[in-house]
Design a protein around this motif. Structure first.
Motif, short mmCIF file in Angstrom:
data_model
loop_
_atom_site.label_atom_id
_atom_site.label_comp_id
_atom_site.label_asym_id
_atom_site.label_seq_id
_atom_site.Cartn_x
_atom_site.Cartn_y
_atom_site.Cartn_z
N LEU A 44 0.95 -1.31 -0.15
CA LEU A 44 0.08 0.00 0.21
C LEU A 44 1.10 1.38 0.07
N LYS A 45 1.95 1.36 0.93
CA LYS A 45 2.80 2.36 0.82
C LYS A 45 3.49 2.89 -0.58
N LEU A 48 0.75 4.46 -2.63
CA LEU A 48 0.56 5.85 -2.31
C LEU A 48 1.68 6.54 -2.80
N PRO A 69 -4.65 13.53 -0.72
CA PRO A 69 -5.27 12.53 0.28
C PRO A 69 -4.08 11.51 0.53
N ALA A 70 -3.31 11.17 -0.35
CA ALA A 70 -2.35 10.12 -0.41
C ALA A 70 -1.46 10.41 0.67
N ASN A 72 -1.44 12.12 3.49
CA ASN A 72 -1.90 11.73 4.94
C ASN A 72 -1.91 10.16 5.05
N ASP A 73 -2.43 9.67 3.97
CA ASP A 73 -2.67 8.09 3.97
C ASP A 73 -1.07 7.64 4.32
N LYS A 76 0.03 7.75 7.78
CA LYS A 76 -0.62 6.89 8.51
C LYS A 76 -0.10 5.38 8.37
N THR A 77 0.04 4.95 7.08
CA THR A 77 0.58 3.71 6.81
C THR A 77 1.78 3.59 7.40
#
Length: 103
Positions: A44-45, A48, A69-70, A72-73, A76-77
């Motif tokens: 996922l990282k 992103l 938004p990626a 911030n994601d 978090k990831t």
């Protein structure tokens, strides 16, 4: 320039984390599952990061430009990945790719 990630790199990370668990004599399906969670977050990282590289740090919305938004994601990831490593008592190890260790 896009980041280069590969199945081989993912397998090296999995092997490294599994070896660290074995060396620390940490056993159990729960821990093996956490390693798989870490690897899913690694995937996922990378997606992103590709999104940020492709779209940029600002994206156009109906109200104008806003932060992607990626970003911030991604933060978090990365935080969750670090928590998993901490919970497992593991650390990121340098990539052993055969070079002289310099960046």
């Amino acid at each position: 320039m896009a980041r280069k990630t590969s199945t081989a790199q993912r397998k090296r990370i999995e092997a490294d984390l599994t070896k660290q668990l074995k060396d620390k004599e940490i056993k159990g399906t729960h821990y093996e599952d956490l390693v798989q969670d870490y690897l899913a977050m690694w995937d996922l990282k990378n997606k992103l990061i590709e999104d940020i590289e492709e779209l940029g740090v600002k994206v156009l919305s109906s109200q104008g430009y806003k932060s992607n938004p990626a970003i911030n994601d991604l933060n978090k990831t990365n935080g969750q990945m670090l928590k998993i490593l901490s919970e497992l008592g593991l650390k990121a190890a340098p990539d052993d790719d055969g070079d002289d260790g310099e960046w």
